[in-house]
Each structure stands twice: as structure tokens, then as C-alpha cells.
Design a protein around this motif. Structure first.
Motif, short mmCIF file in Angstrom:
data_model
loop_
_atom_site.label_atom_id
_atom_site.label_comp_id
_atom_site.label_asym_id
_atom_site.label_seq_id
_atom_site.Cartn_x
_atom_site.Cartn_y
_atom_site.Cartn_z
N MET A 60 -7.81 4.67 -0.57
CA MET A 60 -7.58 5.85 0.28
C MET A 60 -6.20 5.81 0.92
N ALA A 61 -5.56 4.63 0.95
CA ALA A 61 -4.20 4.53 1.49
C ALA A 61 -3.18 5.19 0.57
N ALA A 62 -3.49 5.32 -0.70
CA ALA A 62 -2.57 5.89 -1.68
C ALA A 62 -2.67 7.41 -1.71
N SER A 101 -11.54 -8.09 11.37
CA SER A 101 -12.27 -6.95 11.93
C SER A 101 -11.50 -5.66 11.70
N GLY A 102 -12.23 -4.55 11.71
CA GLY A 102 -11.60 -3.26 11.48
C GLY A 102 -11.22 -3.08 10.02
N PHE A 103 -10.33 -2.10 9.79
CA PHE A 103 -9.90 -1.79 8.42
C PHE A 103 -8.41 -1.51 8.42
N ASN A 104 -7.69 -2.10 7.45
CA ASN A 104 -6.26 -1.87 7.35
C ASN A 104 -5.82 -2.09 5.90
N ALA A 105 -5.58 -1.00 5.21
CA ALA A 105 -5.10 -1.06 3.83
C ALA A 105 -3.74 -0.39 3.77
N ALA A 106 -2.91 -0.83 2.83
CA ALA A 106 -1.57 -0.27 2.70
C ALA A 106 -1.27 0.03 1.24
N THR A 153 8.58 4.08 0.21
CA THR A 153 7.59 4.34 1.26
C THR A 153 6.44 3.35 1.29
N LEU A 154 5.86 3.26 2.48
CA LEU A 154 4.65 2.49 2.72
C LEU A 154 3.65 3.42 3.39
N HIS A 155 2.44 3.48 2.86
CA HIS A 155 1.37 4.32 3.42
C HIS A 155 0.31 3.39 3.99
N ILE A 156 -0.10 3.63 5.21
CA ILE A 156 -1.09 2.78 5.86
C ILE A 156 -2.33 3.61 6.21
N TYR A 157 -3.50 3.06 5.90
CA TYR A 157 -4.78 3.70 6.23
C TYR A 157 -5.56 2.69 7.06
N TYR A 158 -5.79 3.00 8.31
CA TYR A 158 -6.32 1.98 9.22
C TYR A 158 -7.25 2.57 10.27
N GLY A 159 -8.08 1.69 10.83
CA GLY A 159 -9.00 2.10 11.89
C GLY A 159 -9.75 0.90 12.43
N GLU A 160 -10.54 1.14 13.45
CA GLU A 160 -11.27 0.05 14.10
C GLU A 160 -12.59 -0.28 13.41
N SER A 161 -13.06 0.61 12.55
CA SER A 161 -14.35 0.41 11.90
C SER A 161 -14.18 -0.21 10.51
N HIS A 169 -15.49 7.67 0.07
CA HIS A 169 -14.70 6.44 0.23
C HIS A 169 -13.89 6.42 1.53
N GLU A 170 -14.09 7.39 2.40
CA GLU A 170 -13.38 7.42 3.68
C GLU A 170 -13.99 6.38 4.62
N VAL A 171 -13.13 5.75 5.40
CA VAL A 171 -13.57 4.78 6.39
C VAL A 171 -13.76 5.49 7.72
N GLU A 172 -14.83 5.18 8.40
CA GLU A 172 -15.16 5.84 9.67
C GLU A 172 -14.01 5.76 10.67
N GLY A 173 -13.51 6.91 11.10
CA GLY A 173 -12.49 6.97 12.13
C GLY A 173 -11.09 6.55 11.71
N ALA A 174 -10.88 6.25 10.43
CA ALA A 174 -9.55 5.79 9.99
C ALA A 174 -8.56 6.94 9.94
N HIS A 175 -7.29 6.61 10.11
CA HIS A 175 -6.23 7.61 10.00
C HIS A 175 -5.00 7.00 9.36
N TYR A 176 -3.95 7.81 9.20
CA TYR A 176 -2.80 7.42 8.41
C TYR A 176 -1.54 7.19 9.26
N ARG A 177 -0.66 6.36 8.68
CA ARG A 177 0.69 6.21 9.20
C ARG A 177 1.60 6.01 7.98
N TYR A 178 2.80 6.56 8.05
CA TYR A 178 3.74 6.45 6.93
C TYR A 178 5.04 5.79 7.39
N VAL A 179 5.61 4.98 6.50
CA VAL A 179 6.86 4.28 6.77
C VAL A 179 7.82 4.57 5.62
N VAL A 180 9.05 4.91 5.96
CA VAL A 180 10.10 5.12 4.95
C VAL A 180 11.19 4.08 5.21
#
Length: 222
Positions: A60-62, A101-106, A153-161, A169-180
């Protein structure tokens, strides 16, 4: 007598219209209650407890249109750093670490792999964050470390759950951040501030260094 019959007909018509209107309101109220009940149904989030679920959630980070061709690497459920799935496009997905703990994919452009891999290597050697920064800074300046394509670029999909929806395939409460990434760029060379001016506002972090990058944090979904 004629007037009496007309009055009876008019009264019967009014009663019929009233009953019809009430039936329509009853039907509308019933539909509204059904819709509200449907809206209140909770999503069935479940733990990520298999490599397959880990891959699906991490993808989901992609970008959606690129997920089928991404290579996926990272720690599997057994705690081993492996290639979870081969890929053939321009992206590499670094899966969430199931031991944390939590979720953090890039997801990052493959030209950034030497930079990313060097960080993982130094971290495995026990180097601290500041030490890793200084080593890569020196290596990037000397040309020893390939920093990838300008603007990669780097795409990050992260959240506390760590719960995900197996259907979407969505993670509960996760959201995005982008890096260039723009190595050695500054506020002056980009026209961007060094601090965000407000929510959802791009800014440049680590300006003037090998790790200079534009930060973009979209507002979370309602």
C-alpha cells in the motif's frame, strides 16, 4: 342528497391521500434506518500474521498502478531480512517490521537502493543515527556513495495500528508521507521553507546535506 354524496367522495379521497403519504414516509424512514445501519458496520480489521498479509499491506506504500511490479524486501514473520517478493519495475518496497509496534512501510525508487542499503549495513554494525548520517555524508561528498537520481522519491505508509483489512489491504488509521530527495539542495535553491508553514505544506529538510529532501505530508483521510 347529491351534495351529501359529493362530500362523502371528497372525504374518502382526503383519507386515501393521507394514508398514502404516511406509507411513503414510513418507507422513507425505513430506508434511512437501513442506510444508517449499513454505515455503522465496522471494517473487519485483523492482525498481520503471515508473510502474505505483510506483503499485501506493505505494498500500500507504493503507487496503486505500480504495486504489481514492485520488489518487496524486509523482515519476514520469522524475523529474517529477506526478499519477500521479486519485482521488475522502478520501485522497491521495504516492508513493515512485524517485530515492531505499529506499522511503517516504505516504497522508494530503485536508484536510491545504494543509499538505503548503506544505511541498513551501518545500522547492522551498531552505528547510531548521527554516525550513519556523518558516514554517508562523507561518502556522498567524495562520490563513493551513489545518491540515486535527482528527485527520486520515497513513499511512506504508516500508522499506530498493526491491524489491516484483508479485502482492501489498508491498515487501520494509516496515512501517507512523501519524500523527494534532492542531495545538497537548500531553501534558496528550491524556494521552499525549512519548516512547514501549515498542514499539507511542502518544506525542505536537512538542507545543504546529502540527505536534503522535500517533505510532503497529505492531510489524513476523514
Amino acid at each position: 342528497m347529491k351534495q351529501f354524496l359529493i362530500a362523502i367522495v371528497l372525504i374518502s379521497t382526503l383519507i386515501s391521500c393521507k394514508n398514502s403519504g404516511e406509507n411513503k414516509r414510513d418507507t422513507a424512514d425505513s430506508e434511512t434506518m437501513e442506510n444508517n445501519t449499513a454505515d455503522e458496520v465496522e471494517t473487519n480489521y485483523v492482525p498481520i500474521d503471515s508473510d502474505e498479509a505483510l506483503i499485501a499491506a506493505s505494498l500500500m506504500a507504493a503507487p496503486a498502478e505500480s504495486r504489481d511490479g514492485c520488489k518487496v524486501i524486509g523482515y519476514n514473520m520469522a524475523g529474517e531480512f529477506v526478499t519477500l517478493r521479486e519485482g521488475d519495475n522502478e520501485f522497491i518496497v521495504l516492508a513493515d517490521n512485524p517485530q515492531q509496534s505499529g506499522f511503517n512501510a516504505a516504497c522508494y525508487h530503485k536508484s536510491l537502493e545504494p543509499f538505503m542499503a548503506r544505511g541498513r549495513e551501518l545500522r547492522a554494525e551498531g552505528k547510531t543515527g548521527p554516525e550513519i548520517f556523518d558516514i554517508r555524508e562523507e561518502e556522498a561528498k567524495s562520490g563513493k556513495l551513489d545518491m540515486g537520481m535527482q528527485g527520486a522519491t520515497l513513499h511512506i505508509y504508516y500508522g499506530e495500528s498493526d491491524q489491516y483489512n484483508p479485502e482492501t489491504h489498508e491498515v487501520e488509521g494509516a496515512h501517507y508521507r512523501y519524500v523527494v530527495y534532492l542531495p545538497f539542495a537548500t531553501a534558496e535553491s528550491t524556494g521552499l521553507p525549512e519548516k512547514p508553514k501549515g498542514s499539507n505544506h511542502p518544506w525542505i529538510m536537512d538542507p545543504g546535506t546529502h540527505k536534503a529532501h522535500i517533505m510532503i505530508s497529505p492531510l489524513p483521510k476523514e
